[in-house]
Design an enzyme around this catalytic site. Sequence first.
Site, mmCIF file in Angstrom:
data_model
loop_
_atom_site.group_PDB
_atom_site.id
_atom_site.type_symbol
_atom_site.label_atom_id
_atom_site.label_comp_id
_atom_site.label_asym_id
_atom_site.label_seq_id
_atom_site.Cartn_x
_atom_site.Cartn_y
_atom_site.Cartn_z
ATOM 1 N N VAL A 46 -4.760 6.902 -0.780
ATOM 2 C CA VAL A 46 -4.334 5.743 -1.067
ATOM 3 C C VAL A 46 -5.743 5.495 0.707
ATOM 4 C CG1 VAL A 46 -3.202 3.810 0.072
ATOM 5 C CG2 VAL A 46 -2.346 5.795 -1.219
ATOM 6 N N ASP A 79 -7.539 10.753 10.699
ATOM 7 C CA ASP A 79 -6.043 11.542 10.263
ATOM 8 C C ASP A 79 -5.537 12.775 11.583
ATOM 9 O OD1 ASP A 79 -5.686 11.754 7.254
ATOM 10 O OD2 ASP A 79 -5.199 13.687 8.418
ATOM 11 N N LYS A 102 -9.858 17.807 7.999
ATOM 12 C CA LYS A 102 -10.416 17.025 7.106
ATOM 13 C C LYS A 102 -10.854 15.771 7.831
ATOM 14 C CE LYS A 102 -6.460 14.932 4.145
ATOM 15 N NZ LYS A 102 -6.033 14.214 4.490
ATOM 16 N N THR A 109 4.375 9.806 3.177
ATOM 17 C CA THR A 109 6.110 10.307 3.413
ATOM 18 C C THR A 109 6.145 10.550 1.947
ATOM 19 O OG1 THR A 109 5.719 8.145 0.967
ATOM 20 C CG2 THR A 109 5.568 7.797 3.685
ATOM 21 N N THR A 134 4.170 4.176 1.001
ATOM 22 C CA THR A 134 5.394 3.508 0.185
ATOM 23 C C THR A 134 6.410 3.989 0.966
ATOM 24 O OG1 THR A 134 4.254 3.941 -2.425
ATOM 25 C CG2 THR A 134 6.514 4.265 -2.184
ATOM 26 N N PHE A 178 -1.474 -0.807 -4.947
ATOM 27 C CA PHE A 178 -0.877 -0.631 -6.361
ATOM 28 C C PHE A 178 -1.706 0.553 -6.857
ATOM 29 C CE2 PHE A 178 1.285 -4.119 -5.615
ATOM 30 C CZ PHE A 178 2.517 -3.600 -5.744
ATOM 31 N N LEU A 179 -3.133 0.830 -6.713
ATOM 32 C CA LEU A 179 -3.770 2.119 -7.057
ATOM 33 C C LEU A 179 -3.370 2.855 -8.038
ATOM 34 C CD1 LEU A 179 -5.661 2.870 -3.310
ATOM 35 C CD2 LEU A 179 -5.968 0.248 -5.155
ATOM 36 N N LYS A 210 7.365 -2.846 -4.576
ATOM 37 C CA LYS A 210 6.567 -1.098 -5.131
ATOM 38 C C LYS A 210 7.235 -0.497 -5.382
ATOM 39 C CE LYS A 210 3.967 1.735 -5.299
ATOM 40 N NZ LYS A 210 2.588 2.544 -4.791
ATOM 41 N N CYS A 248 3.378 9.910 -6.859
ATOM 42 C CA CYS A 248 4.108 8.591 -6.706
ATOM 43 C C CYS A 248 5.638 8.529 -8.079
ATOM 44 C CB CYS A 248 2.937 7.408 -6.759
ATOM 45 S SG CYS A 248 2.163 7.450 -5.944
HETATM 46 C C1 UDX Z 1 1.530 5.259 -9.873
HETATM 47 C C2 UDX Z 1 0.928 3.401 -10.785
HETATM 48 O O1 UDX Z 1 0.712 3.462 -11.343
HETATM 49 C C3 UDX Z 1 0.250 2.555 -9.189
HETATM 50 O O2 UDX Z 1 0.239 1.662 -9.436
HETATM 51 C C4 UDX Z 1 0.925 3.484 -8.033
HETATM 52 O O3 UDX Z 1 -0.174 3.156 -6.887
HETATM 53 C C5 UDX Z 1 1.012 4.655 -7.643
HETATM 54 O O4 UDX Z 1 1.252 5.444 -8.724
HETATM 55 P P1 UDX Z 1 0.015 7.571 -10.687
HETATM 56 O O5 UDX Z 1 0.444 8.132 -9.947
HETATM 57 O O6 UDX Z 1 -1.820 7.688 -10.212
HETATM 58 O O7 UDX Z 1 -0.526 5.554 -10.174
HETATM 59 O O8 UDX Z 1 -0.972 7.524 -11.963
HETATM 60 P P2 UDX Z 1 -0.256 6.748 -13.673
HETATM 61 O O9 UDX Z 1 -1.998 5.942 -14.381
HETATM 62 O O10 UDX Z 1 0.508 5.165 -12.855
HETATM 63 O O11 UDX Z 1 0.382 7.941 -14.485
HETATM 64 C C6 UDX Z 1 1.892 7.779 -13.495
HETATM 65 C C7 UDX Z 1 2.237 9.158 -14.599
HETATM 66 O O12 UDX Z 1 2.436 9.058 -16.164
HETATM 67 C C8 UDX Z 1 1.106 10.426 -15.145
HETATM 68 O O13 UDX Z 1 1.454 11.441 -15.471
HETATM 69 C C9 UDX Z 1 0.587 9.785 -17.336
HETATM 70 O O14 UDX Z 1 -0.107 10.555 -17.649
HETATM 71 C C10 UDX Z 1 1.785 9.961 -16.991
HETATM 72 N N1 UDX Z 1 2.708 8.095 -18.264
HETATM 73 C C11 UDX Z 1 1.289 6.860 -18.356
HETATM 74 C C12 UDX Z 1 2.972 7.976 -19.312
HETATM 75 O O15 UDX Z 1 2.926 9.679 -19.248
HETATM 76 N N2 UDX Z 1 2.850 7.195 -20.246
HETATM 77 C C13 UDX Z 1 2.162 5.879 -20.314
HETATM 78 O O16 UDX Z 1 2.674 4.930 -20.943
HETATM 79 C C14 UDX Z 1 1.787 6.036 -18.550
#
Ligand code: UDX
Length: 475
Positions: free
Chosen positions: A11, A30, A35, A85, A120, A151-152, A220, A276
């Site tokens: 992030v 950091d 790092k 966190t 978060t 929300f990245l 969030k 996340c």
């Molecule tokens: C997520 C949120 O989308 C993001 O907004 C937040 O800031 C951080 O957490 P991220 O963890 O990077 O992002 O991945 P994401 O694309 O949301 O996918 C999370 C998990 O869900 C992955 O393991 C993905 O494979 C799984 N997934 C996602 C599914 O199994 N099915 C889906 O339809 C979508």
Amino acid sequence: MKLSIVGAGYVGLTTAACLAEIGHQVYCSDSDQAKLGLLQQGQIPFFEPHLAQLVARNCQSGRLEFGATETGIERSEAIFICVGTPPLSNGEADLSAIQTVAREIAARARGYRLIVEKSTVPVQTARQIKRELALYGSQQLDYEVASNPEFLREGSALEDFFHPDRIVVGVESRRAEDQFREVYRPVLEQTFACPVHENCISRTRPAFLVTDTNSSEIIKHASNSFLAMKISYINMVADLCEASGADVEKVAEGIGLDRRIGRAFLRPGIGFGGFCFPKDLQAFVRIAEKAGCDFSLLKEVEKVNLARIAKFVDKVRQEVWVLRGKKLALWGLAFKPNTDDIRFAPSLAVIQQLLAEGADLQVYDPEAMPNARRQIAGVKFSEDPYEAARGAEAVLILTEWDQFRTLDWERLGSLLHRRLIIDGRNMLAPVKEQLAAQGFEYVEIGRVAHAAEPAAQSASRAAKKPGASDPVPIG
Ligand code: UDX
């Protein structure tokens, strides 16, 4: 604006590079000296598409610098806290790094500072940070603590920063709100040269939601938990489809076409992972518990997700029978494509279970191999998907990397002991007829072979494997 980012993880580093790209003077720090050293030498500690170029360009222009947290705190108008966190053993978020930064700010900052929590955090964390500053801050420190959740998504973090659906800020004053408008003005007005898409001209302007800090903090956790809930929901629907002869992809399309539901996050598979969803879900359950609310709905979401692993291994067992001594190819280790992150990846649990049953695993991932080598023992790491497949009884797909869509199927088949693909992400469904023509058996999630296939094909499959994945009669 002069901005400081504390914490150079996914992030923090992404936010720092993107804020520099839209014109701010950014100082990123950091507590991990190793790092920091890497970053100062121009190296990026993890893989994220386009990030390395963005960091290099902005360091070169002098808009992005790396160094000590004290310097960042002293120099900046706004300080974004982006430290980790991680989950404690009871599921709550460990906020010790947040408290440490709050105390560093209290010790160093003089004059006015906007202090932004981007990590978060549980609801009412802003209130706790304010208390630290009131207790330990100097008389000359004037501040506002605000919430601005990120929300990245890993793998498309830059795209999400430059073209978000919304920017949420939790503030207590007009002054802080105006500062955020200034920070994000180029994104809100979409007036910057997009570094992700060439010739990207105008896009929909994101919503800017101003709220109080408590609501912003809850937004969030509630967003991530809702998305996790959608995934567990479609996974349960997938099980029902599989048992009853329906096609989950068609069902997802059918329900997703309702604009109130939407098509996103209805991809069935081996479940969600990453740093996340699993931790935020647990933390939200704990936050609710502490507030006297039993969020049992979310406990079920987690339970369903954990059960995906056993369900998938069961599918493998159904196809290859006894697992002991069986050579299996595993494609994909990252928790999702376009990242090298394997934290809480479903692949880790699948590997653990298959190894426990004595399978012989040959694994491959396009980006996550260095991380995997550090964390996974007892498997053979392969150079490419073909090498992983050599002599294997089946290919198991655990992450839907694009690379796996366009392989030389004949070459793959010639390397395999049995032409069998068990797809934990349903990613090869579009080419399954091509696969069938090359003599592959293709096993999906939530869709039995004959549900969507032409009659001739399903007949040949049925002849090969009597009864293995036939739907059960219901009622
Ligand atoms: C997520 C949120 O989308 C993001 O907004 C937040 O800031 C951080 O957490 P991220 O963890 O990077 O992002 O991945 P994401 O694309 O949301 O996918 C999370 C998990 O869900 C992955 O393991 C993905 O494979 C799984 N997934 C996602 C599914 O199994 N099915 C889906 O339809 C979508």
